[in-house]
Write a protein that holds these residues in place. Structure first.
Motif, PDB file in Angstrom:
ATOM      1  N   CYS A 157       0.857  -1.183   0.000  1.00 19.94           N
ATOM      2  CA  CYS A 157       0.000   0.000   0.000  1.00 19.94           C
ATOM      3  C   CYS A 157       0.894   1.234   0.000  1.00 19.94           C
ATOM      4  CB  CYS A 157      -0.928  -0.046   1.218  1.00 19.94           C
ATOM      5  SG  CYS A 157      -2.244   1.183   1.217  1.00 19.94           S
ATOM      6  N   ARG A 199      -6.233  -0.376   1.525  1.00 19.95           N
ATOM      7  CA  ARG A 199      -6.283  -0.583   2.977  1.00 19.95           C
ATOM      8  C   ARG A 199      -7.619  -1.185   3.398  1.00 19.95           C
ATOM      9  NH1 ARG A 199      -6.200   4.427   7.237  1.00 19.95           N
ATOM     10  NH2 ARG A 199      -6.005   3.249   9.178  1.00 19.95           N
ATOM     11  N   GLY A 200      -8.720  -0.663   2.841  1.00 20.08           N
ATOM     12  CA  GLY A 200     -10.043  -1.199   3.167  1.00 20.08           C
ATOM     13  C   GLY A 200     -10.212  -2.622   2.685  1.00 20.08           C
ATOM     14  N   ASN A 203      -8.174  -4.912   5.099  1.00 22.50           N
ATOM     15  CA  ASN A 203      -8.805  -5.006   6.415  1.00 22.50           C
ATOM     16  C   ASN A 203     -10.066  -5.850   6.352  1.00 22.50           C
ATOM     17  OD1 ASN A 203      -6.822  -3.430   7.518  1.00 22.50           O
ATOM     18  ND2 ASN A 203      -8.051  -1.573   7.676  1.00 22.50           N
ATOM     19  N   ARG A 254      -9.104  -9.544   5.939  1.00 20.35           N
ATOM     20  CA  ARG A 254      -8.596 -10.091   7.199  1.00 20.35           C
ATOM     21  C   ARG A 254      -9.743 -10.403   8.155  1.00 20.35           C
ATOM     22  NH1 ARG A 254      -5.737  -5.945   8.719  1.00 20.35           N
ATOM     23  NH2 ARG A 254      -4.021  -6.508   7.332  1.00 20.35           N
ATOM     24  N   GLU A 255     -10.714  -9.516   8.219  1.00 21.29           N
ATOM     25  CA  GLU A 255     -11.862  -9.730   9.098  1.00 21.29           C
ATOM     26  C   GLU A 255     -12.713 -10.898   8.600  1.00 21.29           C
ATOM     27  OE1 GLU A 255     -14.535  -9.158  12.240  1.00 21.29           O
ATOM     28  OE2 GLU A 255     -12.495  -8.373  11.919  1.00 21.29           O
ATOM     29  N   LYS A 282     -10.819 -14.273   9.396  1.00 21.69           N
ATOM     30  CA  LYS A 282     -10.106 -14.403  10.667  1.00 21.69           C
ATOM     31  C   LYS A 282     -10.301 -15.772  11.309  1.00 21.69           C
ATOM     32  CE  LYS A 282     -13.724 -12.114  13.442  1.00 21.69           C
ATOM     33  NZ  LYS A 282     -13.994 -10.932  14.293  1.00 21.69           N
ATOM     34  N   THR A 329      -1.197  -9.316   4.952  1.00 21.48           N
ATOM     35  CA  THR A 329      -0.243  -8.296   5.384  1.00 21.48           C
ATOM     36  C   THR A 329      -0.345  -7.074   4.482  1.00 21.48           C
ATOM     37  OG1 THR A 329       1.336  -9.924   6.255  1.00 21.48           O
ATOM     38  CG2 THR A 329       2.200  -7.743   5.691  1.00 21.48           C
ATOM     39  N   THR A 330      -0.535  -5.909   5.092  1.00 25.44           N
ATOM     40  CA  THR A 330      -0.555  -4.651   4.349  1.00 25.44           C
ATOM     41  C   THR A 330       0.687  -3.858   4.718  1.00 25.44           C
ATOM     42  OG1 THR A 330      -2.970  -4.662   4.571  1.00 25.44           O
ATOM     43  CG2 THR A 330      -1.948  -2.647   3.741  1.00 25.44           C
ATOM     44  N   ASN A 351       0.242  -8.000  10.447  1.00 28.01           N
ATOM     45  CA  ASN A 351      -0.958  -7.535   9.756  1.00 28.01           C
ATOM     46  C   ASN A 351      -0.681  -6.236   9.003  1.00 28.01           C
ATOM     47  OD1 ASN A 351      -2.558  -9.649  10.719  1.00 28.01           O
ATOM     48  ND2 ASN A 351      -3.179  -8.513  12.532  1.00 28.01           N
ATOM     49  N   ASP A 352      -0.020  -5.309   9.670  1.00 25.69           N
ATOM     50  CA  ASP A 352       0.302  -4.003   9.086  1.00 25.69           C
ATOM     51  C   ASP A 352       1.752  -3.682   9.381  1.00 25.69           C
ATOM     52  OD1 ASP A 352      -2.500  -2.900   8.256  1.00 25.69           O
ATOM     53  OD2 ASP A 352      -2.773  -3.617  10.300  1.00 25.69           O
TER      54      ASP A 352
END
Length: 304
Positions: free
Chosen positions: A182, A204-205, A208, A211-212, A215, A223-224, A267-268
Motif C-alpha cells: 500500500c 487498505r479497506g 482489512n 482479514r476480518e 479471521k 499483510t498490508t 498484519n500491518d
C-alpha cells in the motif's frame, strides 16, 4: 419476575465485561511483549510467490531476493523486457522463476495468465504480493478520466482480480499469504496525489475487510505494507524536513522489510520502521494537531 430477569441480565453483563477486561489486558500485554520480542520468522523455502510489477523497483528486488531464499517466483509485469530481465536474474543465480506479461488491471488477462500457469504446471501460488502501482503527480482538477481509471485499475481493481483468482486455492490448500504493498498515502491524504491516495485508501479497506472475513482461517495471512517514500522513480521527492528520518529509502531496503513483514506474519507494517511511533502518535491526536505536525514536517525551509 421482571426484577429477576433484570438481575440475571445485569449479572451476565457484568460477567461478560469482566471476561472482556481480562482478555483486553492479556491482549495488550501480548502486544507490548511483541514490541520487545517480535514473532519468530517463518521459513519461505519452497514457497511459490507471485509478484506483480516484478520488472521494476520494489517488485524486482522482491522477486530476486525471494528467488535467492529458495522460493519459486512468478514474475508478472506489463513490460515484457523488464519482466524477462528479472526472471533471468533469478534463474542465472540458480533459482526457479517464471515470467508472464499481464495487464493486471484487466480481469480477463489475470484469469488467462492463471490458466497458462496451470497449463505449464506452475505450482499453486502460496504467497501473493500485489506490488504493482501507478502514480500521477497532478492536482485533482487536472486529472482526466483516463488518469483516474488507470490509477484505480492498476492500484486497486487489479488486487480484486488477483485475490479472487488465487485466494480460493489458498483456502483449499489451507495455506497462503496475501500481501498488499500500500502506501502511507493510504493513511494520510497528500496534495497533488488525491487519486493515488484514494486508490491506496481502498487497498487498505480491501485488506482489512479480507482479514476480518477470514479471521476464522488462521492458515491464511493478510499483510498490508505502508512504505513512506521509496526511490523508484514513481513519485517526486516530497522534500520533508529531517531527511535523515524522512528521506527516500532504496528499493532493496524496502524489499527486505516487506519480506520480514511476511516472515513474521504482521498484519500491518510501515516502512521505514522508525515511523511506527510517529504514526501511533498521529493516530491519537485531533486532526488539527495532526495538520500542525504534518505542515511542520513538510516545510521546505531549512532548519537554523
Amino acid at each position: 419476575m421482571n426484577i429477576l430477569k433484570t438481575v440475571t441480565g445485569t449479572t451476565k453483563l457484568i460477567g461478560e465485561l469482566t471476561v472482556l477486561s481480562f482478555r483486553l489486558t492479556l491482549s495488550m500485554l501480548a502486544a507490548a511483549f511483541r514490541c520487545v520480542i517480535p514473532p519468530f520468522k517463518k521459513s519461505l523455502l519452497g514457497e511459490t510467490v507471485l509478484v506483480t510489477g516484478a520488472g521494476h523497483g520494489i517488485g524486482r528486488e522482491l522477486a530476486i531476493k525471494l528467488g535467492g531464499m529458495g522460493c519459486i517466483v512468478i514474475c508478472w509485469d506489463i513490460n515484457k523486457d523488464r519482466n524477462l530481465d528479472t526472471k533471468n536474474a533469478i534463474v542465472d543465480a540458480g533459482g526457479e522463476a517464471y515470467d508472464f506479461v499481464v495487464d493486471i488491471s484487466n480481469r480477463i488477462e489475470v484469469r488467462e495468465a492463471a490458466r497458462l500457469m496451470r497449463k505449464y504446471r506452475v505450482p499453486d501460488v502460496t504467497i501473493l504480493i500485489n506490488n504493482a502501482a501507478v502514480l500521477m503527480h497532478k492536482s485533482f482538477l487536472d486529472h482526466d478520466v483516463d488518469d483516474v481509471e488507470r490509477t484505480f485499475g492498476v492500484n486497486i481493481f487489479s488486487q480484486f482480480w488477483t485475490v479472487e483468482t488465487f485466494l480460493p486455492g489458498m483456502l483449499q490448500n489451507k495455506k497462503g499469504h496475501v500481501v498488499a504493498i500500500c502506501s502511507l498515502c493510504g493513511i494520510y491524504g497528500v496534495t497533488q496525489k488525491v487519486t493515488y491516495c484514494a486508490s491506496k485508501f481502498a487497498v487498505r479497506g480491501l485488506m482489512n475487510g479480507l482479514r476480518e472475513e477470514h479471521k476464522s482461517r488462521p492458515f491464511v495471512n493478510f499483510t498490508t505494507v505502508y512504505p513512506f517514500y521509496v526511490a523508484t522513480g514513481l513519485a517526486q521527492d516530497p522534500k520533508y524536513r529531517f531527511s535523515w528520518i524522512f528521506g527516500a529509502i532504496s528499493p532493496e531496503y524496502a524489499a527486505a522489510e516487506v519480506i520480514e513483514a511476511v516472515q513474521r506474519n504482521y498484519n500491518d507494517y510501515i516502512i521505514p520502521k522508525w515511523l511506527h511511533p510517529l504514526n501511533f502518535i498521529l493516530g491519537i491526536l485531533p486532526q488539527s494537531s495532526v495538520d500542525l505536525i504534518l505542515n511542520f514536517l513538510s516545510s521546505k525551509k531549512s532548519q537554523k
